[in-house]
Design a protein around this motif. Structure first.
Motif, PDB file in Angstrom:
ATOM      1  N   VAL B  19      36.139  40.905  29.314  1.00  0.00           N
ATOM      2  CA  VAL B  19      35.654  42.288  29.396  1.00  0.00           C
ATOM      3  C   VAL B  19      36.822  43.232  29.617  1.00  0.00           C
ATOM      4  O   VAL B  19      36.974  44.256  28.934  1.00  0.00           O
ATOM      5  N   ILE B  20      37.692  42.855  30.561  1.00  0.00           N
ATOM      6  CA  ILE B  20      38.855  43.696  30.840  1.00  0.00           C
ATOM      7  C   ILE B  20      39.736  43.819  29.597  1.00  0.00           C
ATOM      8  O   ILE B  20      40.187  44.904  29.235  1.00  0.00           O
ATOM      9  N   LEU B  21      39.946  42.690  28.915  1.00  0.00           N
ATOM     10  CA  LEU B  21      40.797  42.717  27.718  1.00  0.00           C
ATOM     11  C   LEU B  21      40.199  43.620  26.644  1.00  0.00           C
ATOM     12  O   LEU B  21      40.918  44.291  25.915  1.00  0.00           O
ATOM     13  N   SER B  22      38.860  43.617  26.560  1.00  0.00           N
ATOM     14  CA  SER B  22      38.231  44.394  25.486  1.00  0.00           C
ATOM     15  C   SER B  22      38.231  45.890  25.804  1.00  0.00           C
ATOM     16  O   SER B  22      38.005  46.699  24.922  1.00  0.00           O
ATOM     17  N   LEU B  23      38.491  46.242  27.053  1.00  0.00           N
ATOM     18  CA  LEU B  23      38.460  47.655  27.411  1.00  0.00           C
ATOM     19  C   LEU B  23      39.857  48.266  27.414  1.00  0.00           C
ATOM     20  O   LEU B  23      40.151  49.173  28.184  1.00  0.00           O
ATOM     21  N   ARG B  30      37.943  50.114  32.601  1.00  0.00           N
ATOM     22  CA  ARG B  30      38.569  48.825  32.840  1.00  0.00           C
ATOM     23  C   ARG B  30      38.782  48.599  34.336  1.00  0.00           C
ATOM     24  O   ARG B  30      38.409  47.575  34.886  1.00  0.00           O
ATOM     25  N   GLU B  31      39.340  49.600  35.002  1.00  0.00           N
ATOM     26  CA  GLU B  31      39.556  49.460  36.433  1.00  0.00           C
ATOM     27  C   GLU B  31      38.234  49.434  37.186  1.00  0.00           C
ATOM     28  O   GLU B  31      38.106  48.788  38.226  1.00  0.00           O
ATOM     29  N   PHE B 113      45.789  43.545  34.622  1.00  0.00           N
ATOM     30  CA  PHE B 113      44.521  43.414  35.347  1.00  0.00           C
ATOM     31  C   PHE B 113      43.773  42.143  34.949  1.00  0.00           C
ATOM     32  O   PHE B 113      43.120  41.511  35.775  1.00  0.00           O
ATOM     33  N   ALA B 114      43.875  41.770  33.680  1.00  0.00           N
ATOM     34  CA  ALA B 114      43.205  40.540  33.246  1.00  0.00           C
ATOM     35  C   ALA B 114      43.811  39.332  33.947  1.00  0.00           C
ATOM     36  O   ALA B 114      43.096  38.449  34.452  1.00  0.00           O
ATOM     37  N   VAL B 144      49.461  29.100  35.736  1.00  0.00           N
ATOM     38  CA  VAL B 144      49.446  29.690  34.393  1.00  0.00           C
ATOM     39  C   VAL B 144      49.050  31.159  34.455  1.00  0.00           C
ATOM     40  O   VAL B 144      49.648  32.007  33.805  1.00  0.00           O
ATOM     41  N   SER B 145      48.031  31.486  35.259  1.00  0.00           N
ATOM     42  CA  SER B 145      47.529  32.857  35.227  1.00  0.00           C
ATOM     43  C   SER B 145      48.437  33.819  35.981  1.00  0.00           C
ATOM     44  O   SER B 145      48.368  35.023  35.748  1.00  0.00           O
TER      45      SER B 145
END
Lengths: 118, 563, 497
Positions: B19-23, B30-31, B113-114, B144-145
């Protein structure tokens, strides 16, 4: 020594063929000669299989009255197949070589390497 | 009892990633998603507090993926402690991130943020894992993240730090994997059992020791135990909220938490004692907490000084665990939230100073109390807590730790002494910052930091670290997989940042912004003050603040702990 | 029908492959639809076969009605059913990639299906000589496919592949001769019983046969130092072919090696002749380390991936050579997982090259934002290959390590664990460049050079293949329990433990 040579000459022939084939395969810079080497190498293997089938006093494995003992038919069958495989391999290899020659104009491995990595 | 809440707490931020990536094009929305998810996560975890305190454990089994690979989550008091802490501070950090990232107009904020959401999902996974293998899975995913966050700057320095981070933490991961396999082969299970897995007590002691060494070393990498600490100061190239939440709370604490799980729930105090592995671990921790404090004295870059302080404070926790005494355990475990609140405050302050004045070096901060009074006040409170001054969180945990150390049959004085000396060193490296911020001005201030001569000081360090610029250059572009000597980098690292940032007071000295928040945006001040308040709360009313109650529950549930 | 499944699986692609070849005299258009139709059928048959095996155990079939051990027997157990299904699914998947990426000729699809037939034949056969024949069919088709690129360098690579591959296969054939001399039979099951009785395990004859056959197969698997054909072949072949053969050819050869170890020589042999096991394990370990070291030093991404295969197959062979049930399950999981991951990675390099022209490690800098979907899939596949849980790369490693610990083979445990870091060493720098470096290539897509000249267009199907491979690399973990169950059912008697 001589006796061994006499009784096992076929095995020596196999070793000789394998050796010559492998040597050509590695040593020769000419691609066509490499393929010939490959063929000789395979011929050595074919001879090895046929040698396995041999038995003293054996007849060809065609069944008839009082025909036995026979030599083993199995290796013959296998090698027939292997020869077919070998021929097709040679054909593919030669086709590739023709293509390489038309493109680069040489069959010398070293020269080809230079062209190839440029 | 089987419950959806443990997995929900993890998934809620995992689901948020796409969702964050798509915004990408709509930063406000996004925030908004980040904040909503942060609150939801905290809500879900907090809703389990009463149940856990009354002895209920919430369980969720994802499934069995082959021999020994069982993914299962279980909320017990220890897991709740870490999960609650991480999710609570994520809310605070999210607000701060917005202020920080927008204040600096940073690039790639969506990725930032993602990755943050992904890190938190993994961190809570670490907290709630109910066996070593699940813990390992989440531990690796956390690595990894967080990698994109460390490398966020996309400079050579950031890439080198990221490479080092991956090399160290994956190296640690390999050790953890080896240890996990050994434990599984020895015990037939890796499920956490309070007081230790029984089969391990009767297993071949040599192999059991080897497994412990592997696990402790593997988790020790993220817990920044010396000599596996040098990734942490380098990782400070990351944006400050990352340094704050991840490199003072979530990531490093996942290492400490791993050690806690191994000590309390895999081996258990009794087996630990029989195998004789507790003392070496305690010794390493004591060595680390002293050495790191001394190195911190010599750092001029504020974030690097905080990083070494983190290394030192993490070892307090490990020491508390390794002493195996009731009070020491309480102190060690309570220091997990205590250190988190205080260090988060300190990092947020460093970040606020960076955003507002682009100042990173302590030597440029004389008189900054005039420019940023509230920030520096919060800094002073947290610093006092770090040193163990009463009324702030650090006092309570250190009190328990020292008592626990003194309870030891032998060698207690050594450990207690190490704790106290380190406390004094804490004052030595934090007090000058606070003092010069309020009581000095850029024109007339003493040579700082504390130790002068070739071992410290600004100009001297410059000569020390970068004799010529050649050595500087080689370190700027380290070759693949080449891990430079840690000591070497410490100086050079500091040296770089001096080159890159031209902070310090403006020509006419710091302007006076007053005490009413004119110094920065409330997106940054709010989180700073919240974190400072939390550390005061934990220092004054530790039981009401829930954390000490959780710690008490953990310790009282443990069989084999002696007072 | 059901009882003829094993042989149908081999015959179908041969028949299917003849059609595009014949049709190409008229039009090249028939190739893709015919191949797709054939492989859909093939996948269905393979699925049915796998289901039969998992529900009612090993299936065997006497070709032409000549009973074993005199006739050729096809035997499908859990291991071979899994590999046969893998071959069918991957070759179908790569077709989706091939539709746009080409080559588009009829003969190409003929060879493609012939390769599927050869691979499937290697998988289902229960006869060592028959295995040789299928090995050569596979080889012939693969040489042809590698050379199908428009660039003549592909022909050079193919010839190198042909010569080394033929020597490998010939050595295997020589080994078969020794076995025949020792026992007089070629049937695998028959060999397994006769080897211990008629010829001692440690007799020179049997040891030579083992050395020649295993040596020959390791050439095909491309273990270090017999891997030299692989980087050239993978890097010069058209992208479709790279993806296809990198996913399957070495995989099926490694399967054949396992079959040889467990169904011909048996675990008893490995126990009776420890030096054989040590030699194999040692070769595997050297391969893991050397492959990684070579991969790190590569500049071309495709060559790097090729060397990565050398290293990963070391892992697989180590698992097989340890030969405890856990290690074998692990090696199989890694074998299947690696096929999906490596195929996906090669497909991704193709997409990235077509879109941006980037082929080198440095060229990949900053491509994360240029080709977000493929780059992300590439990153996921890389991490899965490194063994980040819960991806399938981790599960395989877990089992192999577990097996090695159980066998108390500590040096191998150390190498296996270190392999994670070695793999990380070459994948991390790519991922780092993809996302955290300034782009070095700025050309527009239509200016991008593509080595095989088959056009720059990237179709939805190509990207879908890459994305599905990445998803599978993670999701396949869920299928591991089923696989372990099937393998244990059919492998335990073979491993007699």
């Amino acid at each position: 020594m001589f006796e061994l040579l006499n009784s096992h000459y076929n095995y020596f022939a196999v070793m000789l063929l394998l050796g010559i084939g492998l040597y050509m395969l590695i040593e020769s810079r000419n691609l066509v000669k490499k393929v010939i080497g490959m063929n000789i190498f395979q011929t050595g293997i074919f001879l090895f299989f046929i040698t396995l089938a041999f038995r003293t006093g054996g007849n060809p494995p065609i069944i008839k009255e009082g025909g036995g003992p026979y030599v083993s038919p199995l290796p013959h069958v296998l090698i027939l197949t292997a020869i077919v495989v070998g021929v097709s391999l040679t054909a593919v290899a030669l086709a590739l070589i023709i293509r390489i020659y038309t493109e680069y104009g040489t069959l010398d491995e070293d020269k080809l390497k230079q062209l190839y990595y440029d | 009892m089987t419950e959806l809440r443990p997995i929900l707490a993890i998934l809620v931020s995992a689901v948020a990633i796409p969702v964050i990536l798509s915004l990408k094009g709509r930063p406000n929305l996004r925030e908004g998603v980040t904040l909503t998810v942060a609150f939801a996560k905290f809500g879900i975890i907090a809703s389990m507090i009463p149940g856990v305190l009354s002895g209920t454990e919430y369980e969720f089994v994802v499934g069995q993926f082959g021999t020994g690979i069982e993914l299962a989550f279980n909320v017990d008091p220890l897991g709740l402690l870490f999960g609650l802490l991480a999710s609570l501070l994520w809310i605070v950090t999210s607000f701060y991130s917005i202020g920080y990232m927008r204040g600096l107009d940073e690039h790639a904020q969506t990725r930032y943020f993602a990755s943050f959401a992904a890190s938190l999902a993994s961190a809570v996974g670490v907290a709630f894992a109910s066996n070593l293998l699940t813990l390992f899975v989440c531990y690796e995913l956390l690595t990894v993240s967080t990698y994109p966050l460390v490398t966020h700057d996309e400079t050579d320095e950031a890439r080198a730090a990221g490479r080092k981070y991956l090399a160290y933490t994956f190296g640690g991961g390999v050790a953890v994997l080896g240890g996990t396999v050994l434990v599984f082969v020895l015990a037939g299970t890796t499920a956490f059992t309070p007081g230790g897995i029984e089969e391990l007590a009767t297993a071949d002691p040599a192999l059991a020791r080897a497994a412990f060494a592997l696990l402790a070393a593997g988790f020790g990498v993220k817990a920044a135990l010396m000599p596996m600490h040098s990734w942490l100061p380098d990782a400070m190239v990351a944006p400050t909220p990352v340094s704050g939440l991840l490199h003072a709370v979530a990531v490093v604490k996942s290492g400490v938490f791993g050690i806690a799980r191994v000590v309390l729930d895999v081996y258990g105090p009794v087996t630990m004692k029989e195998l004789g592995v507790a003392l070496p671990l305690a010794a390493i921790a004591a060595f680390t907490l002293l050495t790191a404090s001394i190195i911190a004295l010599r750092q001029d870059n504020l974030k690097r000084r905080l990083a070494y302080s983190t290394i030192s404070q993490l070892s307090y926790i490990v020491l508390g665990l390794a002493l195996l005494k009731e009070n020491a355990l309480t102190g060690g475990l309570l220091h997990i939230p205590a250190h988190a609140f205080m260090k988060l405050t300190l990092f947020f302050c460093a970040g606020a100073i960076h955003v507002e004045t682009h100042t990173d070096d302590i030597s440029d901060m004389a008189g900054i109390g005039k420019r940023m009074p509230l920030t520096m006040a919060a800094f002073a409170v947290a610093a006092a807590g770090m040193a163990g001054i009463p009324l702030v969180a650090g006092f309570v945990s250190k009190w328990y730790l020292v008592i626990g150390a003194l309870n030891l049959e032998s060698g207690g004085l050594v450990f207690a002494g190490a704790l106290l000396v380190s406390g004094v060193l804490n004052i030595a490296y934090f007090w000058p910052i606070v003092y010069q911020a309020y009581f000095e001005s850029p024109e007339s201030h003493d040579e700082k930091p504390l130790i002068g001569g070739p071992f410290g000081g600004r100009d001297e360090v410059r000569a020390d670290g970068g004799e010529g610029h050649d050595s500087d250059d080689t370190d700027d572009h380290p070759s693949e997989g080449d891990v430079p000597d840690p000591q070497h980098v410490d100086h050079l690292g500091k040296h770089h940042e001096e080159h890159e940032h031209h902070g310090g007071p403006p020509a006419g000295g710091w302007d006076d912004r007053g005490w009413r928040g004119g110094e920065s945006t409330w997106f940054m001040l709010g989180p700073i003050l919240t974190a400072a308040t939390l550390s005061l709360l934990l220092g004054t009313v530790p039981y009401t603040a829930v954390f000490l109650r959780i710690v008490d529950t953990i310790v009282s549930n443990l069989p084999g702990v002696v007072a | 029908m059901i009882e003829h499944l094993p042989v149908l699986l081999v015959v179908l692609p041969i028949v299917g492959g003849a059609i595009p070849l014949a049709a190409s005299l008229v039009s090249d258009r028939a190739g893709w639809p015919v191949a797709t139709l054939t492989l859909v059928g093939q996948t269905g048959l393979a699925g049915l076969l796998a289901w039969t095996v998992s529900s009612s155990g090993t299936v065997s079939y006497a070709v032409g009605g000549f009973a074993a051990p005199y006739g050729i027997e096809l035997v499908v157990d859990g291991l071979s059913a899994a590999v046969a299904l893998l071959v069918a699914v991957i070759s179908l998947g790569v077709l989706a990639y091939a539709r746009k990426a080409g080559p588009h000729s009829g003969p190409f699809y003929g060879l493609y299906l012939l390769l599927v037939a050869g691979l499937t034949g290697m998988t289902v056969t229960g006869d060592v000589f028959n295995l040789y024949v299928f090995l050569e069919i596979t080889g012939l088709a693969a040489y042809g496919l590698v050379a199908s690129g428009r660039d003549a360098s592909a022909a050079v690579a193919a010839l190198k592949y042909l010569i080394i591959g033929t020597v490998g296969a010939s050595l295997y054939l020589l080994g078969v001769g020794y076995l025949l001399a020792a026992t007089g039979t070629l049937n695998m099951a028959d060999l397994a019983t006769k080897l211990g009785e008629m010829a001692a395990y440690d007799s020179t004859l049997v040891l030579t046969a083992f050395g020649l056959m295993v040596g020959g197969l390791t050439v095909k698997v491309a273990l270090f130092p017999l891997h030299t054909w692989q980087p050239d072949a993978y890097a010069n072949a058209p992208d479709t072919v790279s993806a296809f053969i990198s996913a399957l050819v070495s995989t099926v050869s490694a399967y054949a090696l396992a079959r040889l170890l467990f169904s011909v020589f048996t675990v008893d042999f490995l126990t009776a002749v420890p030096v054989a096991r040590w030699a194999l394990v040692g070769l595997a370990c050297v391969s893991i380390v050397a492959g990684s070291a070579l991969a790190v030093s590569q500049d071309s991404v495709q060559r790097m991936l090729a060397y990565s295969s050398v290293s990963q197959f070391g892992l697989v062979v180590a698992g097989f050579a340890i030969a405890t049930p856990l290690a074998v399950v692990g090696a199989t999981v890694h074998l299947l997982g690696h096929a999906v991951m490596k195929g996906g990675l090669f497909a991704a390099t193709g997409v990235i090259e077509r879109k941006t022209g980037a082929t080198t490690v440095n060229g990949y800098a900053g491509m994360g934002s240029r080709v977000p979907v493929s780059a992300f899939a590439f990153a996921v596949l890389s991490l899965a290959m490194v063994g980040v849980p819960p991806a399938v790369g981790f599960v395989g490693k877990w089992y192999i390590v577990l097996g090695a610990v159980n066998a108390e083979n500590w040096p191998v445990v150390a190498v296996l664990l270190a392999s994670t870091l070695l793999t990380l060493a070459y994948f991390a720098r790519l991922v780092e460049r993809l996302y955290f470096a300034e782009a070095t290539i700025h050309s527009k897509p239509d200016e991008a050079p593509v080595t095989d000249g088959s056009g720059q267009a990237v179709s939805f199907g190509m990207i879908a293949v890459v994305v599905i491979a990445a998803a599978l690399a993670v999701v396949l973990t869920a299928a591991v329990p089923t696989l372990e169950h099937v393998l244990r059912e059919t492998l335990i008697p073979v491993l007699n433990q």
